[in-house]
Scaffold this motif. Structure first.
Motif, PDB file in Angstrom:
ATOM      1  N   GLN A 104       0.816  -1.210   0.000  1.00  0.00           N
ATOM      2  CA  GLN A 104       0.000   0.000   0.000  1.00  0.00           C
ATOM      3  C   GLN A 104       0.851   1.262   0.000  1.00  0.00           C
ATOM      4  N   LYS A 105       1.942   1.225   0.754  1.00  0.00           N
ATOM      5  CA  LYS A 105       2.809   2.400   0.852  1.00  0.00           C
ATOM      6  C   LYS A 105       3.603   2.629  -0.421  1.00  0.00           C
ATOM      7  N   ASN A 106       3.954   1.551  -1.099  1.00  0.00           N
ATOM      8  CA  ASN A 106       4.824   1.664  -2.274  1.00  0.00           C
ATOM      9  C   ASN A 106       4.132   1.195  -3.548  1.00  0.00           C
ATOM     10  N   CYS A 107       2.851   1.360  -3.602  1.00  0.00           N
ATOM     11  CA  CYS A 107       2.099   0.937  -4.790  1.00  0.00           C
ATOM     12  C   CYS A 107       2.571   1.671  -6.030  1.00  0.00           C
ATOM     13  N   ASP A 108       2.890   2.963  -5.887  1.00  0.00           N
ATOM     14  CA  ASP A 108       3.364   3.735  -7.041  1.00  0.00           C
ATOM     15  C   ASP A 108       4.695   3.215  -7.552  1.00  0.00           C
ATOM     16  N   VAL A 109       5.592   2.838  -6.631  1.00  0.00           N
ATOM     17  CA  VAL A 109       6.880   2.281  -7.041  1.00  0.00           C
ATOM     18  C   VAL A 109       6.691   0.948  -7.753  1.00  0.00           C
ATOM     19  N   LEU A 110       5.873   0.076  -7.175  1.00  0.00           N
ATOM     20  CA  LEU A 110       5.656  -1.252  -7.747  1.00  0.00           C
ATOM     21  C   LEU A 110       5.025  -1.160  -9.131  1.00  0.00           C
TER      22      LEU A 110
END
Length: 561
Positions: free
Chosen positions: A8-14
């Protein structure tokens, strides 16, 4: 729970990394495999850039099979006996030494290529660095991921794929920009800045020169801060300088003194129309006039980013430009942009200005591909446009506008992606039987004469390609080839050897295990020479696969004085 929170915290990175990997696999999936050698080791290609591809691949293999030396990035089997740095073959020293250790310690084949895998790594790092930057602009992960995709398909970066893989490391520029926009200079920046500068040296020195103005802009911006003043002491700055000098020494950078190609300064510069000149890489726009056919100055924005930039300019508040906190980076951009234009500034094919200060030209001869220095400006321009649009347009409009522009951008640059992908298949068709050294007699000849001496001081005849190929197979040395800098002593040795052979004497730069590969020009001069010693030596000239050569041990004459 931890995994769910991380996603959830790094959804943009993933999401951004997934796009980068998918895009790379679709267009360049074949070259990810280290055992795929069709593209990297092919010779019979009519593509202008292919000497660079061969230089990077075979230079890397030569370094892997060379004996360890000090500095550790020096190899003696090219430019023998002085040697040269793997940096001089643009073979990505940071990765080259890893593969050398794997070869020397674990017996990994020296013929495996790493350019394809490194290109994928660069795409992933580009995605991550982009997200970290755009998180500071957009409040939602959705827009952050969308914005990062513009940098994943950055035309200047994609242009470097397959022939200058080391120069696809644009994440170095993005991390330098990230350091700047963090708007502070603490212990993390004090460690991060020299670390990033050091890494850039071990990938490609051009990145070091590109990001240095950004790092200096950060230092100048924070020069009056109390916390920064404690860090930027003379002692700390001296330590950083010593570390960078040690990195240069390890790379053998101080051994790279040689001839520069002065005429490339203007051929490899960028153009005043570079931002909207696609150079035949756009689906929507036609190529504009250009003062050179060299792609070094390719800095095309793409239709999607052109529209975004124009929208940003239409909403630009002039007070933003003149705020104190922006002056340092604006000055850095101006200097980088001016340097990228080279000595002769052009609008299309029309010359605008010719600058001739001697000191400036000396710097340009060191970094002769000046067009590359526009890349930080390119990224800062896009980041600034994104920031202005995010502030001047409503969140709802921005969330619709950015995806639409991304689709336009991708469609626009598909010819660039497709062209790069097609070049792999095109070159692979030439793979079989493409070496000039077809006879098996060469291998037995190299057992007795492992030192190959090319008597042409120009890489234009392409013959260096075939002897570099034999370095890992036959453990031979080659005195010359296609390098970023031609070592002065190598050129002098070639001239000395040619003069000695024309006199019918043994060259002093060779020994009994040396084979002299005669250039066509030297062969004709030997045939037409009226020197008695030379006439006796003509009978000793041998030919194999159309290549004429002399053996040092069979030149039974006195050495040159």
């Amino acid at each position: 729970m931890f995994l769910k929170a991380f996603i959830q915290k790094n959804c943009d990175v993933l999401c951004s990394v997934a796009v980068a990997i998918s895009l790379y696999c679709v267009y360049f999936g074949d070259i990810i495999n280290p055992a795929y050698l069709d593209f990297h080791s092919s010779f019979n290609s009519d593509m202008d850039f292919f000497d660079d591809v061969i230089q990077h691949y075979w230079g890397g293999t030569a370094y892997r099979v060379s004996e360890w030396a000090w500095p550790p990035f020096i190899m003696k089997n090219i430019c023998y006996p002085t040697g040269t740095s793997v940096l001089n073959t643009d073979s990505i020293p940071l990765i080259a030494i890893i593969f050398k250790v794997l070869h020397k310690v674990f017996g990994l084949s020296p013929l495996l290529q790493y350019e394809g895998l490194y290109g994928l790594i660069n795409f992933v790092l580009q995605a991550i660095a982009s997200v970290l930057i755009f998180r500071k602009i957009f409040a939602t992960q959705w827009l952050t991921a969308i914005a990062s995709c513009f940098f994943i398909i950055s035309p200047p970066m994609i242009m470097r794929l397959l022939f200058h893989t080391s120069l696809t490391s644009h994440w170095i520029i993005l991390l330098a920009i990230l350091l700047y926009i963090n708007d502070k200079f603490g212990l993390r920046e004090m460690i991060g800045a020299p670390l990033l500068l050091s890494i850039s040296l071990f990938i490609h020195p051009y990145f070091f020169a590109m990001i240095m103005p950004i790092i200096l802009a950060l230092v100048i911006k924070k020069r009056n801060a109390e916390e920064t003043a404690k860090l930027l002491t003379l002692a700390n700055c001296t330590k950083v300088f010593i570390i960078l000098c040690c990195c240069c020494h390890m790379l053998g950078a101080f051994n790279l003194l040689g001839h520069s190609y002065c005429e490339c300064v203007n051929e490899c510069s960028t153009n005043l129309n570079c931002l909207f000149n696609p150079l035949n890489n756009s689906r929507f726009l036609q190529a504009l006039n250009w003062h050179s056919n060299n792609p070094e100055g390719m800095n095309y924005l793409g239709v999607g980013l052109i529209i975004l930039t124009l929208l940003a300019i239409s909403r630009l508040n002039r007070n933003i430009i003149f705020k104190n906190k922006h002056r340092e980076i604006i000055l850095a951009c101006v200097l980088l942009a001016l340097f990228s234009l080279g000595q002769k500034i052009h609008w299309g094919a029309t010359p605008i200005l010719n600058i001739e200060p001697a000191r400036l030209l000396e710097i340009m001869y060191v970094f002769r591909a000046t067009g590359r220095f526009f890349w930080p400006v390119w990224y800062l321009l896009v980041i600034s446009s994104m920031w202005i649009v995010s502030r001047r347009f409503s969140p709802r409009l921005t969330s619709v506008l950015l995806p639409l522009l991304l689709v336009v951008q991708f469609i626009d640059i598909t010819p660039l992606l497709e062209g790069k992908s097609a070049s792999i298949a095109k070159t692979a068709r030439h793979q079989k039987n493409n070496s000039m050294l077809k006879s098996e007699k060469w291998n037995s000849l190299f057992c007795k004469y492992p030192h190959v001496f090319l008597t042409n001081d120009s890489a234009d005849d392409k013959i260096w390609r075939y002897f570099w190929q034999k370095i890992p197979e036959c453990n031979i040395t080659v005195n010359f080839g296609y390098l970023a800098r031609d070592p002065i002593d190598a050129a002098e040795n070639i001239m000395s050897a040619a003069c000695s052979l024309l006199k019918g004497e043994k060259p002093t730069c060779g020994n009994d295990e040396t084979i002299y590969i005669l250039s066509n020009q030297l062969y004709r001069l030997l045939l037409n020479s009226k020197n008695e010693k030379t006439a006796k030596m003509r009978d000793k000239i041998q030919e194999l696969d159309g290549i004429k050569f002399l053996l040092h041990s069979q030149i039974n004459l006195t050495p040159a004085q």
